[in-house]
Design a protein around this motif. Structure first.
Motif, PDB file in Angstrom:
ATOM      1  N   GLN A 326       0.842  -1.210   0.000  1.00  0.00           N
ATOM      2  CA  GLN A 326       0.000   0.000   0.000  1.00  0.00           C
ATOM      3  C   GLN A 326       0.876   1.259   0.000  1.00  0.00           C
ATOM      4  OE1 GLN A 326      -2.338  -0.871   3.502  1.00  0.00           O
ATOM      5  NE2 GLN A 326      -4.085  -1.581   2.299  1.00  0.00           N
ATOM      6  N   HIS A 327       1.972   1.199   0.742  1.00  0.00           N
ATOM      7  CA  HIS A 327       2.913   2.323   0.800  1.00  0.00           C
ATOM      8  C   HIS A 327       3.543   2.576  -0.572  1.00  0.00           C
ATOM      9  CE1 HIS A 327       6.186   4.836   2.336  1.00  0.00           C
ATOM     10  NE2 HIS A 327       7.036   4.049   1.716  1.00  0.00           N
ATOM     11  N   GLN A 330       0.902   4.157  -2.855  1.00  0.00           N
ATOM     12  CA  GLN A 330       0.650   5.570  -2.521  1.00  0.00           C
ATOM     13  C   GLN A 330       1.790   6.484  -2.955  1.00  0.00           C
ATOM     14  OE1 GLN A 330       0.002   5.303   1.687  1.00  0.00           O
ATOM     15  NE2 GLN A 330      -2.009   4.332   1.460  1.00  0.00           N
ATOM     16  N   ASN A 331       3.007   5.965  -2.924  1.00  0.00           N
ATOM     17  CA  ASN A 331       4.170   6.814  -3.178  1.00  0.00           C
ATOM     18  C   ASN A 331       4.863   6.544  -4.512  1.00  0.00           C
ATOM     19  OD1 ASN A 331       4.616   8.294  -0.434  1.00  0.00           O
ATOM     20  ND2 ASN A 331       4.191   6.174   0.110  1.00  0.00           N
ATOM     21  N   LYS A 388       4.210   1.743  -9.409  1.00  0.00           N
ATOM     22  CA  LYS A 388       2.868   1.703  -8.820  1.00  0.00           C
ATOM     23  C   LYS A 388       2.072   0.504  -9.340  1.00  0.00           C
ATOM     24  CE  LYS A 388      -1.178   4.601  -7.979  1.00  0.00           C
ATOM     25  NZ  LYS A 388      -1.716   5.964  -8.033  1.00  0.00           N
ATOM     26  N   GLU A 392       0.553  -2.619  -7.276  1.00  0.00           N
ATOM     27  CA  GLU A 392      -0.898  -2.885  -7.312  1.00  0.00           C
ATOM     28  C   GLU A 392      -1.183  -4.337  -7.671  1.00  0.00           C
ATOM     29  OE1 GLU A 392      -2.731   1.500  -8.558  1.00  0.00           O
ATOM     30  OE2 GLU A 392      -2.121   0.083 -10.116  1.00  0.00           O
ATOM     31  N   GLN A 462       7.471   4.262   5.887  1.00  0.00           N
ATOM     32  CA  GLN A 462       6.656   3.042   5.871  1.00  0.00           C
ATOM     33  C   GLN A 462       6.348   2.650   7.325  1.00  0.00           C
ATOM     34  OE1 GLN A 462       8.370  -0.295   3.835  1.00  0.00           O
ATOM     35  NE2 GLN A 462       6.843  -1.704   4.630  1.00  0.00           N
TER      36      GLN A 462
END
Length: 466
Positions: A326-327, A330-331, A388, A392, A462
């Motif tokens: 998830q980190h 997001q980044n 990303k 995902e 994180q």
């Protein structure tokens, strides 16, 4: 899929009666108290079986009953000075709360004994008419010797059973092996319904025969429950149902193993009796679910603080892997690189490994090991960051497998980082910018005490659970 069938004592290829709808009946709780850790095991195990079959594209009709007529319920009502109905409704509500904490979904149908009384009476009448049951002074008993296959599930013969059988004081049955289908009302405050044999209520075993055939039909795919139910409960269900229908009751019988407490049998007298509600005071419901799935369902498992702490640490590893991805999402930014595309293709092998484990008699222990292998490889290839899209796709694969197990179902980031923790994280960032490293270290230690570790990465901070 192969399933160990208690009826044949061997693993068999699972062949559904109807590919379009698999029918499963699981014995539910007697609702007079909070359910205990031993009850929780079949609820979690067979919920996972349903999850897996649905994951494989099957439609599942899953029935789990509530026994809301029982001596224990009547006694509890007397103790508390309320009606039996109030006791059963209260603990049905409490069941749903604790089952939800374990991520156990509701059944397709949760029938209650009290809602099926006409069907129960009709079923008992049918057994009397067929010569398998008889009435004595308002009680109705099943003639066990009339059913030629009695003992086929528990692998006991009539002679062995006969040596240990006896007639209790007040019972009027003809044979010590016979069991009650209907019990005449003994006192005015007992729950009772009008029947052809007078006021009374059903015996325990008859309810599941009636509700299974009513909601799932005369022959079902899988009947499941705890090992302790094999005899006499499930044995008696077979005798009643097959005498009534003339057909096999269930094609596959699945039974989970016992739970011991610190290597001893659970018992109120020993003071080692734990309800799920008790355990939820100290451990998250997902930790309990992880623990219950970490051994093969047919094997006995031992409940102890040490093993629950191991389960907590194991689940934290899964949660941290999810938080890590998830980190990165997001980044991070950008599409997958050619290298990442090849890496993801390699990671997909774990889907089949997971399926292979679950196809082998629902081996959740091996399936969990596969998830950890996947996490290890994801961590290796994303150590220096990731695009990303790659993050995902990795998260989707992790979620796909853990969803079958009923794990990682909470929104981890939202659940774990409350407002006070977030304020401390923000303050630490400000302290680091101001080069106030003493305060930054102080906040880091405060967070560590709360089970939160912060890791500085090229993509930002994180958050890691301990």
């Amino acid at each position: 899929m192969k399933i160990y069938n208690t009826l044949t004592r061997q693993k068999e290829e699972f062949v559904p009666i109807d590919e379009n709808e698999i029918k499963i009946y699981v014995c539910g709780p007697t609702v007079y108290n909070y359910f205990h850790i031993g009850n929780a095991r079949p609820f979690v195990v067979f919920d996972t079986l349903r999850n897996y079959l649905k994951y494989r594209g099957k439609n599942v009709k899953f029935v789990q009953n509530f026994t809301d007529v029982d001596d224990k319920i009547i006694n509890k009502a007397r103790e508390e000075g309320v009606s039996a109905g109030e006791i059963s409704e209260k603990y049905i509500g409490e069941y749903y709360k604790d089952a939800s904490a374990l991520n156990v979904k509701k059944a397709s149908v949760h029938p209650k004994v009290t809602e099926n009384m006409n069907e129960i009476i009709h079923f008992v009448q049918g057994l009397i008419e067929k010569g398998y049951a008889y009435e004595v002074d308002g009680d109705v008993y099943y003639s066990t010797r009339k059913f030629a296959d009695y003992g086929k599930l528990s692998k006991q013969n009539i002679e062995d059973l006969e040596s240990g059988a006896r007639i209790e004081i007040g019972e009027k049955k003809k044979d010590p092996l016979d069991f009650a289908l209907w019990k005449a009302q003994k006192t005015e405050d007992e729950l009772a319904w009008q029947s052809p044999w007078g006021l009374g209520r059903p015996g325990w075993h008859i309810e599941c025969s009636v509700m299974s055939t009513k909601y799932l039909g005369e022959t079902i795919d899988i009947h499941a429950g705890g090992q302790d139910l094999t005899f006499p409960h499930h044995e008696n269900e077979i005798a009643q149902t097959e005498a009534q229908t003339g057909k096999p009751f269930a094609n596959y019988w699945m039974h989970n193993g016992y739970i011991t407490i610190d290597n001893e049998k659970m018992s109120k007298s020993k003071g080692n009796f734990f309800t799920v509600r008790d355990i939820l005071q100290n451990y998250d419901g997902e930790v309990m679910r992880f623990f219950l799935l970490s051994g093969h369902y047919r094997s006995p498992i031992n409940f102890s603080k040490e093993l629950m702490d191991q389960a907590k640490n194991g689940l934290a590893r899964m949660q941290n892997a999810k938080l890590h991805l998830q980190h990165l999402i997001q980044n991070g930014n950008g599409e997958m690189t050619a290298e990442e595309s090849a890496q993801y293709t390699d990671l997909e092998k774990y889907r089949q490994k997971f399926i292979d484990a679950m196809e082998d008699d629902l081996n959740t222990a091996d399936a969990i090991s596969v998830v950890f292998e996947l996490i290890r490889d994801i961590n290796t290839v994303t150590k220096e960051g990731a695009s990303k899209v790659f993050a995902e796709k990795c998260l989707l694969l992790l979620d796909e497998l853990t969803e079958v197990l009923g794990l990682l179902r909470k929104d981890d980031a939202g659940d774990s980082i409350d407002e006070d923790i977030q304020k401390l994280i923000d303050e630490r960032q400000e302290a680091r910018k101001a080069k106030n490293f003493a305060r930054a270290d102080e906040i880091r230690d405060l967070l560590k005490e709360k089970g939160i570790t912060l890791k500085d990465t090229p993509q930002g901070i994180q958050i890691i659970r301990e």
